[in-house]
Design a protein around this motif. Sequence first.
Motif, PDB file in Angstrom:
ATOM      1  N   ASN A   8       0.830  -1.206   0.000  1.00  0.00           N
ATOM      2  CA  ASN A   8       0.000   0.000   0.000  1.00  0.00           C
ATOM      3  C   ASN A   8       0.866   1.259   0.000  1.00  0.00           C
ATOM      4  O   ASN A   8       0.560   2.227  -0.700  1.00  0.00           O
ATOM      5  N   LYS A   9       1.935   1.232   0.777  1.00  0.00           N
ATOM      6  CA  LYS A   9       2.819   2.382   0.849  1.00  0.00           C
ATOM      7  C   LYS A   9       3.498   2.615  -0.510  1.00  0.00           C
ATOM      8  O   LYS A   9       3.603   3.753  -0.976  1.00  0.00           O
ATOM      9  N   ALA A  10       3.939   1.541  -1.149  1.00  0.00           N
ATOM     10  CA  ALA A  10       4.595   1.663  -2.455  1.00  0.00           C
ATOM     11  C   ALA A  10       3.623   2.217  -3.496  1.00  0.00           C
ATOM     12  O   ALA A  10       3.981   3.104  -4.287  1.00  0.00           O
ATOM     13  N   ILE A  11       2.405   1.738  -3.511  1.00  0.00           N
ATOM     14  CA  ILE A  11       1.388   2.222  -4.449  1.00  0.00           C
ATOM     15  C   ILE A  11       1.090   3.698  -4.172  1.00  0.00           C
ATOM     16  O   ILE A  11       0.970   4.511  -5.094  1.00  0.00           O
ATOM     17  N   ALA A  12       0.991   4.057  -2.889  1.00  0.00           N
ATOM     18  CA  ALA A  12       0.728   5.450  -2.520  1.00  0.00           C
ATOM     19  C   ALA A  12       1.859   6.358  -2.996  1.00  0.00           C
ATOM     20  O   ALA A  12       1.604   7.460  -3.512  1.00  0.00           O
ATOM     21  N   GLU A  13       3.102   5.912  -2.844  1.00  0.00           N
ATOM     22  CA  GLU A  13       4.251   6.710  -3.303  1.00  0.00           C
ATOM     23  C   GLU A  13       4.209   6.902  -4.815  1.00  0.00           C
ATOM     24  O   GLU A  13       4.473   7.992  -5.312  1.00  0.00           O
ATOM     25  N   LEU A  14       3.859   5.853  -5.532  1.00  0.00           N
ATOM     26  CA  LEU A  14       3.777   5.952  -6.980  1.00  0.00           C
ATOM     27  C   LEU A  14       2.639   6.891  -7.384  1.00  0.00           C
ATOM     28  O   LEU A  14       2.817   7.762  -8.242  1.00  0.00           O
ATOM     29  N   ASN A  15       1.481   6.751  -6.763  1.00  0.00           N
ATOM     30  CA  ASN A  15       0.355   7.642  -7.061  1.00  0.00           C
ATOM     31  C   ASN A  15       0.714   9.100  -6.775  1.00  0.00           C
ATOM     32  O   ASN A  15       0.403   9.995  -7.561  1.00  0.00           O
ATOM     33  N   GLY A  56      -0.698  12.019   1.663  1.00  0.00           N
ATOM     34  CA  GLY A  56      -0.281  10.956   2.577  1.00  0.00           C
ATOM     35  C   GLY A  56      -1.380   9.952   2.835  1.00  0.00           C
ATOM     36  O   GLY A  56      -1.116   8.808   3.216  1.00  0.00           O
ATOM     37  N   ASN A  57      -2.603  10.356   2.652  1.00  0.00           N
ATOM     38  CA  ASN A  57      -3.737   9.450   2.860  1.00  0.00           C
ATOM     39  C   ASN A  57      -3.904   8.453   1.719  1.00  0.00           C
ATOM     40  O   ASN A  57      -4.753   7.577   1.788  1.00  0.00           O
ATOM     41  N   MET A  58      -3.107   8.596   0.679  1.00  0.00           N
ATOM     42  CA  MET A  58      -3.252   7.713  -0.478  1.00  0.00           C
ATOM     43  C   MET A  58      -2.995   6.257  -0.120  1.00  0.00           C
ATOM     44  O   MET A  58      -3.486   5.362  -0.795  1.00  0.00           O
ATOM     45  N   SER A  59      -2.216   6.005   0.938  1.00  0.00           N
ATOM     46  CA  SER A  59      -1.937   4.615   1.287  1.00  0.00           C
ATOM     47  C   SER A  59      -3.196   3.873   1.720  1.00  0.00           C
ATOM     48  O   SER A  59      -3.206   2.645   1.785  1.00  0.00           O
ATOM     49  N   PRO A  62      -5.138   1.366  -2.009  1.00  0.00           N
ATOM     50  CA  PRO A  62      -4.055   0.625  -2.697  1.00  0.00           C
ATOM     51  C   PRO A  62      -4.384   0.265  -4.141  1.00  0.00           C
ATOM     52  O   PRO A  62      -4.387  -0.896  -4.526  1.00  0.00           O
ATOM     53  N   THR A  63      -4.700   1.254  -4.914  1.00  0.00           N
ATOM     54  CA  THR A  63      -4.941   1.017  -6.328  1.00  0.00           C
ATOM     55  C   THR A  63      -4.236   2.111  -7.120  1.00  0.00           C
ATOM     56  O   THR A  63      -4.184   3.262  -6.693  1.00  0.00           O
ATOM     57  N   LEU A  64      -3.676   1.742  -8.231  1.00  0.00           N
ATOM     58  CA  LEU A  64      -2.956   2.707  -9.055  1.00  0.00           C
ATOM     59  C   LEU A  64      -3.936   3.636  -9.765  1.00  0.00           C
ATOM     60  O   LEU A  64      -4.994   3.200 -10.223  1.00  0.00           O
TER      61      LEU A  64
END
Length: 183
Positions: A8-15, A56-59, A62-64
């Motif tokens: 989830n954190k990785a997806i949030a960083e990418l988003n 920061g709430n993007m995590s 968990p979807t691109l």
Amino acid sequence: MNNNAEYNKAIAELNEAVIKFLIKQHGNGRFEVLKHLGVTNDDINLLQGLQIGSLGNMSNYPTLIADFKFNSERARHIVKHIQSETDRNSKLTRLIELGASHTMMEAICGMDRDEVKKRKCQLGITEDGRGRPNALSDDDINRVNEILRSHKDSDEIDLYILIGAETGVPLSSVWQYNQSMNF
């Protein structure tokens, strides 16, 4: 942190990176980039409505927000090109370090006088005066000719680097000699 939280954190960083990239492209007027990526004005308006702190709430989601497919063939091509350019730049620097003249660099590398001068300055190499380079001694001529004979199939730039490194003779002098011999 468990695997799900890491994902989830990785997806949030990418988003977050995608959103910042898109907003920056819009702000810089690079509308063709946005169009190429399929981003509409409505999409930009939606994304600009987000506050940077809220990303920061993007995590929690968990979807691109964009579809990605890594293109291995293109990546290999780009990396190969970058490596080739890096290798070429290293060789050009080495030629200059070994005493290649402006004339030589222009003839075999296509570098103009200003480009050579700039590179010399970056390397801390001062101009050692104008005029003809020193003539090769008989011993130098023999060593240069031996290298030329034993490496006749080598690339010209590689050959000059080898001659300069093995003989210690400034390449401007080697160049002058080779030109007089119609190398």
